[in-house]
Motif scaffolding. Structure first.
Motif, PDB file in Angstrom:
ATOM      1  N   LEU A 211     -37.566 -56.838  38.429  1.00 18.94           N
ATOM      2  CA  LEU A 211     -38.696 -57.087  39.317  1.00 18.94           C
ATOM      3  C   LEU A 211     -38.458 -58.367  40.110  1.00 18.94           C
ATOM      4  O   LEU A 211     -38.244 -59.438  39.534  1.00 18.94           O
ATOM      5  CB  LEU A 211     -39.995 -57.205  38.511  1.00 18.94           C
ATOM      6  CG  LEU A 211     -41.253 -57.500  39.334  1.00 18.94           C
ATOM      7  CD1 LEU A 211     -41.586 -56.327  40.257  1.00 18.94           C
ATOM      8  CD2 LEU A 211     -42.443 -57.794  38.410  1.00 18.94           C
ATOM      9  N   TYR A 212     -38.533 -58.251  41.434  1.00 20.75           N
ATOM     10  CA  TYR A 212     -38.293 -59.372  42.340  1.00 20.75           C
ATOM     11  C   TYR A 212     -39.508 -59.514  43.253  1.00 20.75           C
ATOM     12  O   TYR A 212     -39.865 -58.581  43.971  1.00 20.75           O
ATOM     13  CB  TYR A 212     -37.040 -59.115  43.174  1.00 20.75           C
ATOM     14  CG  TYR A 212     -35.800 -58.919  42.343  1.00 20.75           C
ATOM     15  CD1 TYR A 212     -34.929 -59.976  42.083  1.00 20.75           C
ATOM     16  CD2 TYR A 212     -35.505 -57.672  41.791  1.00 20.75           C
ATOM     17  CE1 TYR A 212     -33.792 -59.788  41.297  1.00 20.75           C
ATOM     18  CE2 TYR A 212     -34.367 -57.486  41.005  1.00 20.75           C
ATOM     19  CZ  TYR A 212     -33.524 -58.539  40.766  1.00 20.75           C
ATOM     20  OH  TYR A 212     -32.398 -58.365  39.989  1.00 20.75           O
ATOM     21  N   THR A 213     -40.148 -60.671  43.210  1.00 22.71           N
ATOM     22  CA  THR A 213     -41.375 -60.864  43.968  1.00 22.71           C
ATOM     23  C   THR A 213     -41.298 -62.105  44.845  1.00 22.71           C
ATOM     24  O   THR A 213     -40.611 -63.076  44.521  1.00 22.71           O
ATOM     25  CB  THR A 213     -42.592 -60.987  43.022  1.00 22.71           C
ATOM     26  OG1 THR A 213     -42.314 -61.983  42.018  1.00 22.71           O
ATOM     27  CG2 THR A 213     -42.897 -59.662  42.344  1.00 22.71           C
ATOM     28  N   GLY A 214     -42.012 -62.041  45.985  1.00 17.82           N
ATOM     29  CA  GLY A 214     -42.092 -63.175  46.899  1.00 17.82           C
ATOM     30  C   GLY A 214     -43.554 -63.510  47.142  1.00 17.82           C
ATOM     31  O   GLY A 214     -44.392 -62.610  47.232  1.00 17.82           O
ATOM     32  N   GLN A 215     -43.864 -64.778  47.275  1.00 17.55           N
ATOM     33  CA  GLN A 215     -45.262 -65.219  47.303  1.00 17.55           C
ATOM     34  C   GLN A 215     -45.948 -65.004  48.647  1.00 17.55           C
ATOM     35  O   GLN A 215     -47.155 -64.755  48.690  1.00 17.55           O
ATOM     36  CB  GLN A 215     -45.341 -66.696  46.912  1.00 17.55           C
ATOM     37  CG  GLN A 215     -46.768 -67.243  46.850  1.00 17.55           C
ATOM     38  CD  GLN A 215     -46.834 -68.632  46.245  1.00 17.55           C
ATOM     39  OE1 GLN A 215     -46.179 -68.883  45.238  1.00 17.55           O
ATOM     40  NE2 GLN A 215     -47.599 -69.528  46.855  1.00 17.55           N
ATOM     41  N   ASN A 216     -45.211 -65.098  49.736  1.00 21.34           N
ATOM     42  CA  ASN A 216     -45.850 -65.167  51.057  1.00 21.34           C
ATOM     43  C   ASN A 216     -44.844 -64.789  52.145  1.00 21.34           C
ATOM     44  O   ASN A 216     -43.674 -64.530  51.845  1.00 21.34           O
ATOM     45  CB  ASN A 216     -46.392 -66.582  51.272  1.00 21.34           C
ATOM     46  CG  ASN A 216     -45.360 -67.632  50.883  1.00 21.34           C
ATOM     47  OD1 ASN A 216     -44.169 -67.467  51.165  1.00 21.34           O
ATOM     48  ND2 ASN A 216     -45.791 -68.693  50.228  1.00 21.34           N
TER      49      ASN A 216
END
Length: 232
Positions: A211-216
């Motif tokens: 899982l790879y997530t970016g904040q903004n």
């Protein structure tokens, strides 16, 4: 060739707590920048939306203010125009076969808060991608789509995962927190996410297993490049 499934919101409005509708859609930079980076890496990209509807760009995301200047705004708008025919003929999410793709990517915007947060098809896709070990990239407000993921026993597949998403602080700064039915950071934490917050509106990505997530929006490029490394 590596195949990427772009799951894009089909929503054009976000329903606020008072029942009013806030115009929205996908956030321009969050689709354009990763798409450009994946294409330059020679990845094959397929766009899918709920029902195969043509996705709508949030007009606010095309402004000079949202992009740090008119030159950058024009570049993003120009890129979206260059892939207009691709965006105008999306696949129906309901007909997607996950086996055809090596990784899954969800750009944000407030749109996912309206449709993907409650879309069971998307929720099943994310659960299947997780179980299959495929890299999953989710950006900004798009982690709202994780809320729809469930196992047969009702448990949340992403419980305990480190992740980030558009923060409460950023939503307040954007002026919509007090009018929202719920805030994304709160909902993720309630379900059991190990939420990792970075400085408001600065690039911040979090990786945990697949899982790879970016904040903004500022995280768009970094997230795409991290996914390329994970997929190759």
């Amino acid at each position: 060739m590596t195949s990427v499934l772009f799951v894009v919101t089909g929503a054009t409005e976000w329903t606020l707590a008072d029942g009013s509708k806030h115009p929205t859609g996908y956030w321009a930079e969050e689709l354009a920048e990763p798409h450009r980076i994946f294409r330059e890496a020679d990845f094959d990209i397929t766009v899918a939306t709920p029902g195969g509807v043509v996705p709508t760009v949030d007009k606010g995301s095309l402004s000079a203010q949202a992009n740090g200047g008119q030159e950058r705004a024009d570049a993003i708008a120009g890129y979206l125009e260059s892939i207009r025919f691709e965006l105008e003929e999306p696949h129906a999410l309901e007909k997607v076969e996950l086996d055809h793709y090596d990784l899954v990517f969800y750009p944000g915007g407030h749109g996912p808060m309206e449709d993907l947060a409650v879309n069971e098809v998307s929720g099943r896709l994310l659960t299947e991608a997780l179980d299959a070990g495929k890299p999953i990239g989710i950006l900004c407000h798009a982690p709202a789509a994780l809320l729809a993921a469930r196992r047969e026993d009702g448990s949340w597949p992403f419980a305990g995962y480190r992740m980030t998403a558009f923060s409460n602080a950023e939503e307040r700064a954007a002026g919509l927190a007090d009018r929202a039915k719920w805030l994304l950071q709160d909902r993720l934490v309630q379900l059991g996410a190990d939420y990792q917050e970075g400085p408001a509106f600065a690039g911040h990505t979090v990786s945990d297993r697949t899982l790879y997530t970016g904040q903004n929006p500022a995280s768009s490029g970094e997230l795409a490049r991290t996914l390329i490394e994970a997929a190759i």
